[in-house]
Write a protein that holds these residues in place. Structure first.
Motif, PDB file in Angstrom:
ATOM      1  N   UNK A   1       0.824  -1.210   0.000  1.00 47.58           N
ATOM      2  CA  UNK A   1       0.000   0.000   0.000  1.00 47.58           C
ATOM      3  C   UNK A   1       0.863   1.266   0.000  1.00 47.58           C
ATOM      4  N   UNK A   2       2.091   1.143   0.471  1.00 46.97           N
ATOM      5  CA  UNK A   2       2.984   2.304   0.505  1.00 46.97           C
ATOM      6  C   UNK A   2       3.694   2.530  -0.824  1.00 46.97           C
ATOM      7  N   UNK A   3       3.570   1.585  -1.734  1.00 45.85           N
ATOM      8  CA  UNK A   3       4.186   1.722  -3.048  1.00 45.85           C
ATOM      9  C   UNK A   3       5.584   1.136  -3.091  1.00 45.85           C
ATOM     10  N   UNK A   4       5.905   0.480  -4.203  1.00 48.81           N
ATOM     11  CA  UNK A   4       7.194  -0.188  -4.373  1.00 48.81           C
ATOM     12  C   UNK A   4       8.358   0.777  -4.174  1.00 48.81           C
ATOM     13  N   UNK A   5       8.270   1.958  -4.779  1.00 50.73           N
ATOM     14  CA  UNK A   5       9.378   2.918  -4.683  1.00 50.73           C
ATOM     15  C   UNK A   5       9.596   3.371  -3.247  1.00 50.73           C
ATOM     16  N   UNK A   6       8.508   3.604  -2.516  1.00 52.86           N
ATOM     17  CA  UNK A   6       8.628   4.058  -1.124  1.00 52.86           C
ATOM     18  C   UNK A   6       9.215   2.962  -0.249  1.00 52.86           C
ATOM     19  N   UNK A   7       8.784   1.730  -0.467  1.00 54.64           N
ATOM     20  CA  UNK A   7       9.326   0.611   0.312  1.00 54.64           C
ATOM     21  C   UNK A   7      10.834   0.503   0.086  1.00 54.64           C
ATOM     22  N   UNK A   8      11.252   0.614  -1.172  1.00 58.69           N
ATOM     23  CA  UNK A   8      12.681   0.562  -1.477  1.00 58.69           C
ATOM     24  C   UNK A   8      13.433   1.728  -0.861  1.00 58.69           C
TER      25      UNK A   8
ATOM     26  N   UNK B   1      10.288  -8.458  -1.208  1.00 58.43           N
ATOM     27  CA  UNK B   1      11.437  -8.887  -0.405  1.00 58.43           C
ATOM     28  C   UNK B   1      12.732  -8.561  -1.135  1.00 58.43           C
ATOM     29  N   UNK B   2      13.681  -8.074  -0.388  1.00 64.72           N
ATOM     30  CA  UNK B   2      15.003  -7.778  -0.936  1.00 64.72           C
ATOM     31  C   UNK B   2      15.879  -9.018  -0.800  1.00 64.72           C
ATOM     32  N   UNK B   3      16.882  -9.113  -1.655  1.00 62.99           N
ATOM     33  CA  UNK B   3      17.773 -10.272  -1.586  1.00 62.99           C
ATOM     34  C   UNK B   3      18.441 -10.406  -0.229  1.00 62.99           C
ATOM     35  N   UNK B   4      18.609  -9.294   0.434  1.00 61.88           N
ATOM     36  CA  UNK B   4      19.259  -9.328   1.747  1.00 61.88           C
ATOM     37  C   UNK B   4      18.325  -9.688   2.883  1.00 61.88           C
ATOM     38  N   UNK B   5      17.019  -9.773   2.607  1.00 64.03           N
ATOM     39  CA  UNK B   5      16.055 -10.098   3.658  1.00 64.03           C
ATOM     40  C   UNK B   5      16.195 -11.550   4.102  1.00 64.03           C
TER      41      UNK B   5
END
Length: 251
Positions: A11-18, A45-49
């Motif tokens: 809901x916060x948007x992909x760009x904001x999450x990143x 999920x990020x690769x580092x998660x």
């Protein structure tokens, strides 16, 4: 009665999450909003998660967890993806999730659920199938066939009812709610509006007529997930406003 409210990280948007550094960075915001839980999205999920660490952080913020994956339950040949389901269940367990949300995919007209049932009864995670934006998994007919089969066979599968996805496919959402309500275990509260011939997700306040009338047609005892866009300078305050609103049975 306490209505459980979940906040969906997308809901916060992909760009904001990143920009914030991943879904873990949203946990303090969601906790400060007074929400009961968080829906973690596999695609964000990020690769580092590390799922186990993320799960510990979720519990540290006293939040429950839903895990969402875009991997469908059935493959294009109409076969249940048991290996994929096994993997998603393991990931959900690492997170400490109690619900695993998947799209339906290409379910056959008369789905056999024996293999699925064995996997699902082995743990404490409940599978919920969401109406997505595909003809095979987002229109009423295949979903109703699937959930009627679930009911006949007593399989431990529920529905995640997304209020807005029907709009993308031109489906009658009121009719869908009326027929699918008995199977619903989770609701995605999402508003939509058409602009220049295209359907867009919008903030709940921008199109209340597309979601609010559906709430009374759906179970009042299941969790409600906020998936409409959450934007603003103070994200905790914006989120809190919608959490408070959805605590009311009438929304």
């Amino acid at each position: 009665m306490h209505t459980e409210v979940i906040v969906v990280t997308s809901a916060y948007g992909h760009d904001k999450v990143q920009a914030l550094g991943g879904q873990a960075a949203l946990l303090p915001i969601i906790a400060a909003s007074g929400a009961d839980g968080v829906e973690i999205r596999q695609e964000l999920l990020d690769r580092g998660d590390t799922l186990a660490v993320l799960g510990e952080q979720i519990r540290a913020h006293h939040l429950s967890c839903v895990y969402s994956s875009p991997a469908p339950l059935y493959d294009p040949q109409g076969r249940p993806d048991l290996a994929g389901l096994r993997q998603r269940l393991a990931e959900a367990a690492e997170l400490g999730a109690r619900l695993l949300k998947l799209p339906l995919g290409h379910a056959p007209d008369n789905p056999g659920l024996a293999g699925l049932e064995g996997l699902l009864r082995a743990g404490d995670i409940r599978l919920v199938i969401e109406n997505d934006q595909t003809p095979e998994g987002g229109t009423l007919a295949p979903l109703l066939r699937f959930f009627q089969a679930v009911a006949r066979q007593g399989a431990p599968v529920g529905m995640a009812f997304d209020m807005a996805n029907w709009h993308w496919l031109g489906e009658n959402k009121a009719q869908a709610a009326a027929q699918l309500a008995p199977f619903v275990d989770y609701i995605h509260v999402k508003a939509s509006r058409e602009h220049d011939g295209k359907v867009h997700a919008v903030a709940l306040d921008e199109a209340p007529a597309t979601w609010a009338p559906l709430l009374p047609r759906l179970p009042v005892t299941v969790p409600r997930g906020i998936e409409s866009p959450l934007q603003g300078d103070d994200l905790a305050a914006v989120t809190r406003g919608y959490v408070t609103r959805l605590r009311s049975p009438a929304g």
